[in-house]
Structure formats: C-alpha cells, structure tokens
Design an enzyme around this catalytic site. Structure first.
Site, PDB file in Angstrom:
ATOM      1  N   GLY A   1      -2.954 -35.022  26.148  1.00 21.48           N
ATOM      2  CA  GLY A   1      -4.108 -34.498  25.233  1.00 21.48           C
ATOM      3  C   GLY A   1      -4.409 -35.148  23.847  1.00 21.48           C
ATOM      4  O   GLY A   1      -5.277 -35.728  23.549  1.00 21.48           O
TER       5      GLY A   1
ATOM      6  N   LYS B   1       7.694 -32.895  18.873  1.00 22.76           N
ATOM      7  CA  LYS B   1       8.983 -32.322  19.016  1.00 22.76           C
ATOM      8  C   LYS B   1       9.590 -32.963  20.164  1.00 22.76           C
ATOM      9  O   LYS B   1       8.974 -33.225  21.228  1.00 22.76           O
ATOM     10  CB  LYS B   1       8.934 -30.865  19.373  1.00 22.76           C
TER      11      LYS B   1
ATOM     12  N   GLY C   1      -1.007 -31.985  31.880  1.00 24.12           N
ATOM     13  CA  GLY C   1       0.412 -31.509  32.430  1.00 24.12           C
ATOM     14  C   GLY C   1       0.578 -32.333  33.649  1.00 24.12           C
ATOM     15  O   GLY C   1       1.960 -32.712  33.665  1.00 24.12           O
TER      16      GLY C   1
ATOM     17  N   ARG D   1     -15.457 -34.186  32.543  1.00 27.08           N
ATOM     18  CA  ARG D   1     -14.651 -33.857  33.882  1.00 27.08           C
ATOM     19  C   ARG D   1     -15.743 -33.914  34.934  1.00 27.08           C
ATOM     20  O   ARG D   1     -15.438 -34.347  36.074  1.00 27.08           O
ATOM     21  CB  ARG D   1     -13.916 -32.542  33.704  1.00 27.08           C
TER      22      ARG D   1
END
Length: 393
Positions: free
Chosen positions: A351, A194, A374, A37
C-alpha cells in the site's frame, strides 16, 4: 515457473465461467470513489465474453464477519462495473444454476458478497460445492485475495477446471521475473516503519537477492544494532538482536545490506520542520531520523545501475511530508529511468509503496506495480499462496 492454465488454454464457448475478482473498492454513500480495481478486472470479463463464456462474478466487499450486511452489498458497485465494461451487469443475491443458464449468452452476472456467510472464510466444502455448481470453469483474477484459503479462492478451484485471469496471469509472470527466475544481479528495496512487521520478508530476501537496501523507520533498528545513536527516532530497540541475525544471514548468503550512510533529522515530526543532514554518528538525542540523505541516495542509485532486477516494498523516509520525501522520490526516479531504457525489471507492491511511487510520479514507468497488499507481502516472504497453489497444473 510452476505452470498454470490461462484463459487462452480454456474452451469457454457456451460455458458459465465462475470468476473470482477483487472489487473491494472505496465507496462514499452509493458511489464508488476509486474504480481502479474495477478497471483492472474489466479486460478479463470482456475476454471471457469474447471466448463465448458467461461470466459469473464472485467477490467480497468489506468485512461483514460472516453475516449479511446491506451496507456491504456489492449492489453499490454495479453502476461502476457497467461503466467500465460498457455492458449491463445483472446483480443476484441468491444465485442458482437454473437462472444462470436461463440468462442470455452474453450476460454478466454479479453474485452478492461471498463473505455474507461464515462458510466463505472457513473454506467450507459445502460452500465450495455450491459455488462449483454455478459454473463449468473457474477463473481466478483476484491475486490480492490469493493468500486466503477461502471457498471462493481455493476450495472451488479444486472442483472445476481452473485457470488464471489476465490480471492474475500478469501478476504471476511479473513476480516470477522478480524473484522466481530473475535476471541477476537482483536488488531489493525494503522500507517502512517497523522491522517487526517485515521480519519474515527480510529473512527470505537475504537468501534471494544480491543487494538489500533497508530504509524508513526500520533502518533505524539496524543502525542501532550497529551501535549508532538514533536519538528519538522510531526504533525497535528490542529487535536489534534480530537485525544482527539478519545481517549475519545476509553475509553468509553473499547479500550486501545497504543502510543509510547519511540521514535527514528534525526535532519535530511535521511537514517542513526545521531539519538538517548529518552523518550517522551526529544524530542528537532530541532529533529523529525522517529520511535518508543525498549520499545514501547516490549509493542506492549506483547499486540500481548494476542491477538487472529490482523488487521494491516500502518508502525510504516519511514520504508523506515534505521535504522528507526526497530520498524515496529520487531513488524511485533513478529506478524508473533505467526501466524506461529497458535496462531494469522493476516490480513493486504494498500500500505505502504504491502511494510513494505515485507521489514520485513514476508508477507508470515501473515494470509492474502490484496493488495486492497482503498477498504481495506473503509472496515476498516466500510463503505459498493458497489461491495460486490451487491453480497449478
């Protein structure tokens, strides 16, 4: 595409440039263990210097819950920052405009963790005003934090002339090319454990793409909704009605849903567990689906061959364990081959997705890999990102 200003549009000479970055990096002891990063944001900082600006860097680190915490001080990142930039970095706990103006014209100033006060995450107008007093121009280069309406990502952007940094600019252009104004046909690959964590994503994608491939544990819920027995596989049986609704919406929108046609099953969730490939109606009650089979991979590759744009989020199987990584690896390699030939625009993020593509050895071949987590998912869900909205002109 909604317009936003970039560094090229801004006059930075002699100005303090308040720059929001993401250097929330992994640390062991007093050492940064992964500088990815930091390396990615370095070009923006150096460009600000080249244009005569003085970078005043804002960032968060960890989750200090609105209180100062010496274990989450950004001071630990200074050596890695200096190594990446090839220049000294001045760390400041309590900045004020006087000390910023007094610093040398080529100074790089790193301000302490913005989340050391609860005012940051509350997007408190008082904190936004204080941050704005530290700079003449605001630059946001932290797409990964753009889904948060915080003082350093949204509030201050409304108070100063604002622009996107190089990393933010690249991310927004890539995302626009993927779903905003894509070349068609568009294909999406969505995997993971999921359905419940990706309902909004799936509902948005079926209205945006021409083909949607669903893999991983979440595919089992769709297979169960179609009446197949999935044995002891991970499956959200309470969401089969939701799966059927998504399939109906896809049909109405002209989006083809691509589910596994054959599966790799095992009795144990373990690397190199005894396994077999079988048809959808051949899964035993004591078996679990851990990967898609070769017939499925061939179908996905054929769909990619006709696609012009690909959006990828999530693995197709339990890719962390051999041999249940095969479908993910082979499908990713098929996409990478087309990218290398200039025949496909492929954008991926999330991720597990980054880890899976690195595992397949193809991350460098994709058009764009987002590490935003996110923010990338919320963008795929069609949600407005506060940090991006604040940059629009």
């Amino acid at each position: 595409m909604d317009s936003f200003k970039t560094l090229d549009d801004m006059d930075l000479a002699g100005k303090a440039v308040l720059t929001r970055i993401d250097i929330n990096v992994p640390v062991e002891g007093q050492r940064v263990t992964d500088t990815t990063r930091i390396d990615k944001v370095a070009p923006t900082i150096l460009k600000i210097l080249e244009k005569g600006g003085k970078p005043v860097l804002l960032a968060h680190f960890g989750r200090p819950k609105g209180q100062p915490n010496p274990d989450m001080s950004l001071r630990v990142t200074v050596p890695a920052m200096e190594a990446a930039l090839g220049k000294p970095v001045t760390f400041v706990e309590r900045p004020d405009r006087g000390m910023i103006d007094a610093a040398p014209a080529d100074a790089i100033i790193l301000v302490e963790n913005t989340r050391f006060t609860a005012m940051e995450e509350a997007n408190d107008p008082q904190m936004a005003q204080f941050l704005a007093s530290l700079g003449d121009v605001y630059c946001n280069d932290a797409f990964s934090a753009a889904h948060r309406a915080h003082a350093s990502t949204e509030g201050v952007a409304r108070l100063l002339p604002a622009c996107a940094g190089l990393l933010m600019e690249a991310e927004l252009k890539a995302l626009n090319a993927a779903l905003g104004a894509p070349q068609r046909p568009v294909m999406a690959v969505v995997g993971g454990a999921k359905v419940s964590s990706k309902i909004d994503l799936l509902k948005n994608l079926v209205s945006k793409v021409d083909a949607l491939a669903i893999g991983g544990g979440m595919a089992n819920t769709f297979l169960a909704a179609r009446g197949y027995s999935v044995g002891k596989s991970l499956c959200e049986h309470d969401l089969t009605d939701t799966a059927r609704e998504i399939e109906r919406n896809a049909k109405a929108a002209g989006c083809d849903i691509l589910l596994p046609m054959d599966v790799v099953v095992a009795k144990d969730f373990a690397a190199n567990a005894p396994h077999r490939t079988c048809g959808l109606d051949e899964v035993a009650d004591n078996e679990m689906i851990l990967d898609a089979g070769q017939q499925t991979v061939a179908i996905l590759a054929a769909s990619m061959d006709t696609a012009k744009t690909l959006v990828w989020n999530g693995p197709l199987g339990a890719f962390e364990m051999e041999p249940f990584d095969k479908a993910t690896v082979q499908a990713a390699q098929a996409a990478a081959t087309r990218c290398a030939k200039g025949e496909l625009i492929a954008v991926a993020g999330g991720g597990d997705t980054v880890a899976a593509l690195n595992h397949a050895g193809v991350a460098e071949d994709f058009t764009h890999i987002s590490t935003a987590g996110g923010a990338f998912l919320e963008w795929m869900e069609g949600k407005p990102l506060p940090g991006v909205e604040a940059l629009k002109t």
